[in-house]
Design a protein around this motif. Structure first.
Motif, PDB file in Angstrom:
ATOM      1  N   ARG A 199       0.864  -1.187   0.000  1.00  0.00           N
ATOM      2  CA  ARG A 199       0.000   0.000   0.000  1.00  0.00           C
ATOM      3  C   ARG A 199       0.894   1.228   0.000  1.00  0.00           C
ATOM      4  N   GLU A 201       1.155   3.976   1.305  1.00  0.00           N
ATOM      5  CA  GLU A 201       0.689   4.787   2.431  1.00  0.00           C
ATOM      6  C   GLU A 201       1.218   6.218   2.295  1.00  0.00           C
ATOM      7  N   ILE A 208       7.418  -0.694  12.057  1.00  0.00           N
ATOM      8  CA  ILE A 208       6.758  -1.604  11.113  1.00  0.00           C
ATOM      9  C   ILE A 208       5.231  -1.588  11.233  1.00  0.00           C
ATOM     10  N   ARG A 210       3.030   0.824  10.257  1.00  0.00           N
ATOM     11  CA  ARG A 210       2.425   1.254   8.994  1.00  0.00           C
ATOM     12  C   ARG A 210       3.523   1.341   7.946  1.00  0.00           C
ATOM     13  N   SER A 211       3.658   0.315   7.137  1.00  0.00           N
ATOM     14  CA  SER A 211       4.685   0.339   6.104  1.00  0.00           C
ATOM     15  C   SER A 211       4.032   0.220   4.732  1.00  0.00           C
ATOM     16  N   GLN A 216       0.478 -10.193   5.231  1.00  0.00           N
ATOM     17  CA  GLN A 216      -0.805 -10.478   5.866  1.00  0.00           C
ATOM     18  C   GLN A 216      -1.012 -11.991   5.984  1.00  0.00           C
ATOM     19  N   TYR A 285      -5.566  -6.209  14.167  1.00  0.00           N
ATOM     20  CA  TYR A 285      -6.185  -7.091  13.172  1.00  0.00           C
ATOM     21  C   TYR A 285      -7.600  -6.608  12.846  1.00  0.00           C
ATOM     22  N   GLY A 286      -8.186  -7.209  11.813  1.00  0.00           N
ATOM     23  CA  GLY A 286      -9.573  -6.888  11.477  1.00  0.00           C
ATOM     24  C   GLY A 286     -10.364  -8.164  11.225  1.00  0.00           C
ATOM     25  N   LEU A 326      -5.093 -10.728   9.474  1.00  0.00           N
ATOM     26  CA  LEU A 326      -4.063 -10.464  10.485  1.00  0.00           C
ATOM     27  C   LEU A 326      -2.785  -9.973   9.824  1.00  0.00           C
ATOM     28  N   GLY A 327      -2.266  -8.873  10.309  1.00  0.00           N
ATOM     29  CA  GLY A 327      -1.004  -8.357   9.799  1.00  0.00           C
ATOM     30  C   GLY A 327       0.150  -9.086  10.488  1.00  0.00           C
TER      31      GLY A 327
HETATM   32  P1  ATP Z   1      -5.274   0.966   9.081  1.00  0.00           P
HETATM   33  O1  ATP Z   1      -6.642   1.518   9.393  1.00  0.00           O
HETATM   34  O2  ATP Z   1      -4.389   0.872  10.282  1.00  0.00           O
HETATM   35  O3  ATP Z   1      -4.629   1.566   7.893  1.00  0.00           O
HETATM   36  P2  ATP Z   1      -6.687  -1.033   7.649  1.00  0.00           P
HETATM   37  O4  ATP Z   1      -8.006  -1.050   8.370  1.00  0.00           O
HETATM   38  O5  ATP Z   1      -6.587  -0.314   6.377  1.00  0.00           O
HETATM   39  O6  ATP Z   1      -5.526  -0.563   8.658  1.00  0.00           O
HETATM   40  P3  ATP Z   1      -6.982  -3.676   6.694  1.00  0.00           P
HETATM   41  O7  ATP Z   1      -7.282  -3.243   5.319  1.00  0.00           O
HETATM   42  O8  ATP Z   1      -8.124  -4.169   7.546  1.00  0.00           O
HETATM   43  O9  ATP Z   1      -6.207  -2.526   7.467  1.00  0.00           O
HETATM   44  O10 ATP Z   1      -5.821  -4.746   6.638  1.00  0.00           O
HETATM   45  C1  ATP Z   1      -5.802  -5.903   7.439  1.00  0.00           C
HETATM   46  C2  ATP Z   1      -4.582  -5.942   8.340  1.00  0.00           C
HETATM   47  O11 ATP Z   1      -3.381  -5.734   7.586  1.00  0.00           O
HETATM   48  C3  ATP Z   1      -4.543  -4.857   9.393  1.00  0.00           C
HETATM   49  O12 ATP Z   1      -5.344  -5.202  10.516  1.00  0.00           O
HETATM   50  C4  ATP Z   1      -3.074  -4.790   9.725  1.00  0.00           C
HETATM   51  O13 ATP Z   1      -2.720  -5.841  10.623  1.00  0.00           O
HETATM   52  C5  ATP Z   1      -2.425  -5.051   8.377  1.00  0.00           C
HETATM   53  N1  ATP Z   1      -2.035  -3.777   7.732  1.00  0.00           N
HETATM   54  C6  ATP Z   1      -2.818  -2.970   7.000  1.00  0.00           C
HETATM   55  N2  ATP Z   1      -2.122  -1.918   6.530  1.00  0.00           N
HETATM   56  C7  ATP Z   1      -0.853  -2.067   6.976  1.00  0.00           C
HETATM   57  C8  ATP Z   1       0.356  -1.320   6.816  1.00  0.00           C
HETATM   58  N3  ATP Z   1       0.390  -0.216   6.078  1.00  0.00           N
HETATM   59  N4  ATP Z   1       1.488  -1.780   7.406  1.00  0.00           N
HETATM   60  C9  ATP Z   1       1.470  -2.915   8.144  1.00  0.00           C
HETATM   61  N5  ATP Z   1       0.358  -3.665   8.322  1.00  0.00           N
HETATM   62  C10 ATP Z   1      -0.785  -3.268   7.753  1.00  0.00           C
END
Ligand code: ATP
Length: 464
Positions: A199, A201, A208, A210-211, A216, A285-286, A326-327
């Motif tokens: 992503r 970002e 680590i 938000r990278s 995943q 996680y989500g 799960l990240g």
């Molecule tokens: P956030 O709101 O923190 O950006 P998200 O809701 O966009 O996260 P999801 O799309 O639900 O994240 O992604 C599923 C999982 O992937 C997250 O719960 C997290 O563990 C992991 N993840 C998502 N974005 C990142 C990122 N930029 N860096 C590291 N791990 C990530």
């Protein structure tokens, strides 16, 4: 969570110093949002991934694994809605042209962004005269698509456009039909995958957490249309159990029900599992109920039937799906920050990682008491070789005094240190101690004398 001052800085520094995690492309000045796992980091990460795979794929009868390509046909991401909708709100400093996440800028100014559209954010910025972190005026809030775009092959026309996958889920959905046709599973069943996601970002941060490139561990659990509540509840419980398995204290793990207006475009219910990181309570996680949105969309775009034929009822339908996502990297970070401990030994601060033994990168270390006694070294090498065959990652350390060697292993979370001394080789005062060793435990520092013949069993039990 154990309260330690500047814990985040300490964990980042330990991770670098001891070979867990390095900044990506470091000798070229780095590349924002990328991190490289070093020798100990990759072991920790693999232990987490293997534990997940075992618990959620191979130990179950209703789960299948896949490992799909990262670069997929660009139409996949049109169908899933990511091309049009996978965007974060972006705002630019009009003077420096630095770009920020608009919601982060507003949150810094004490404004809750739940449910706000980019237009709403824009209005607030204008009305309240909110400035950039550098104190300059801000431009209009725009949507910024977070997918990394690329061209596949030598052409650069529209048909060659693709993206690095922003979530592993896409590779599962496009293989739903393949798994059904080849293995004929009965609903409910799930497909799990571990792999990289990318992503772009706007503001990678917090180590680590938000990278731009991360990993995943995702499951798409397919159910009948009326079966999602039951599956959702089971996965909610399983995710909390997983947090416990990897050693996260229950009091630092939270469930957050996501409001309608804040859920992803595909979801009808989402619970985020949040965790107390040293920089605050944030998503770990989500868990999402994605309805039959994805399979229906892929069916529409690919023109292939993704319906499931239920032999019991004779009905055909597009299955619904519950997704525990799960990240891996956020798991590593949660594990490292909750394992980081300090205590005092002999008037000095001792740093130790209280890792669940199963996750420890080095399972045990073998020490010859003295470096200059060939019989002790020889015996220690033999014990080391034997343990390595059974346990894999075992360390051998002969330098410095024993106390220092313990500290070195404590700092990287090695649960056991095995010392070979004069008694072991039958050169001590007590002949009954011949062929015994000292096993010292990381957290308590307790030492136990164990017969070499029992050593493997003893350690195996402790590591289970
Ligand atoms: P956030 O709101 O923190 O950006 P998200 O809701 O966009 O996260 P999801 O799309 O639900 O994240 O992604 C599923 C999982 O992937 C997250 O719960 C997290 O563990 C992991 N993840 C998502 N974005 C990142 C990122 N930029 N860096 C590291 N791990 C990530």
């Amino acid at each position: 969570m154990n309260k330690i001052e500047n814990k985040m800085e300490k964990v980042v520094s330990l991770a670098k110093r001891r070979g867990f995690i390095f900044p990506g492309s470091e000798i070229y000045g780095g590349l924002a949002g990328t991190w490289d796992y070093g020798p100990l980091g990759v072991e920790l990460k693999n232990n987490i991934k293997n534990l997940w795979w075992k618990k959620f794929v191979t130990d179950r009868e209703d789960m299948f694994g896949v490992d799909a390509a990262i670069i997929m046909n660009g139409r996949v991401w049109e169908a899933s809605g990511h091309v049009s909708g996978f965007a974060d709100p972006l705002v630019e400093d009009l003077k420096t042209h630095s770009r920020y996440r608009a919601d982060h800028v507003l949150e810094e100014a004490g404004i809750d962004c739940s449910g706000l559209s980019p237009e709403d954010m824009n209005k607030i910025i204008q009305e309240k005269g909110i400035k950039s972190p550098a104190g300059n005026p801000l431009g209009e809030v725009q949507k910024f698509n977070m997918m990394f775009k690329t061209n596949v092959g030598a052409n650069s026309d529209a048909a060659s456009v693709s993206y690095l996958r922003p979530e592993t889920a896409g590779g599962i959905f496009v293989n739903f039909k393949n798994v059904v046709d080849s293995l004929h599973p009965k609903l409910p069943f799930g497909i799990g995958q571990i792999g990289k996601a990318f992503r772009n970002e706007i503001a990678p941060r917090d180590f680590i957490f938000r990278s731009r490139e991360f990993e995943q561990m995702e499951i798409e659990y397919f159910v009948k249309p009326d079966g999602w509540q039951e599956a959702f509840e089971k996965w909610r419980v399983a995710m909390l159990e997983w947090c416990n398995d990897i050693g996260l204290p229950a009091e630092n793990v939270y469930e957050k029900e996501i409001a309608d207006e804040d859920r992803a475009h595909y979801s009808k219910r989402t619970i985020d599992i949040e965790f107390d990181y040293p920089f605050g309570r944030k998503e770990l996680y989500g868990l999402a109920y994605r309805t039959n949105y994805d399979l229906s969309k892929h069916q529409e775009y690919s023109k292939q039937s993704l319906e499931y034929f239920d032999e019991e009822t004779g009905q055909k339908f597009v299955p619904h799906v519950v997704e525990p996502s799960l990240g891996v990297d956020r798991s590593v970070l949660a594990v490292l920050t909750s394992a980081y401990c300090e205590d005092e030994v002999g008037g000095e601060t001792r740093v130790f990682l209280k890792l669940v033994p199963k996750l420890a990168p080095i399972k045990m270390a073998v020490f010859p008491l003295l470096k200059n006694r060939p019989e002790i070294i020889e015996k220690a090498k033999a014990v080391y070789g034997d343990l390595k065959k059974t346990f894999g990652n075992v360390a051998f350390d002969e330098s410095g005094n024993i106390g220092k060697r313990y500290r070195r292993q404590d700092e990287v979370g090695t649960p056991f240190c095995v010392t070979i001394d004069f008694d072991t080789i039958g050169a001590g005062e007590d002949a009954s101690l011949t062929d015994t060793v000292t096993v010292r435990e990381r957290d308590s520092g307790t030492q136990t004398r164990i017969a070499l013949a029992d050593l493997k069993n003893y350690l195996q039990e402790k590591l289970a």
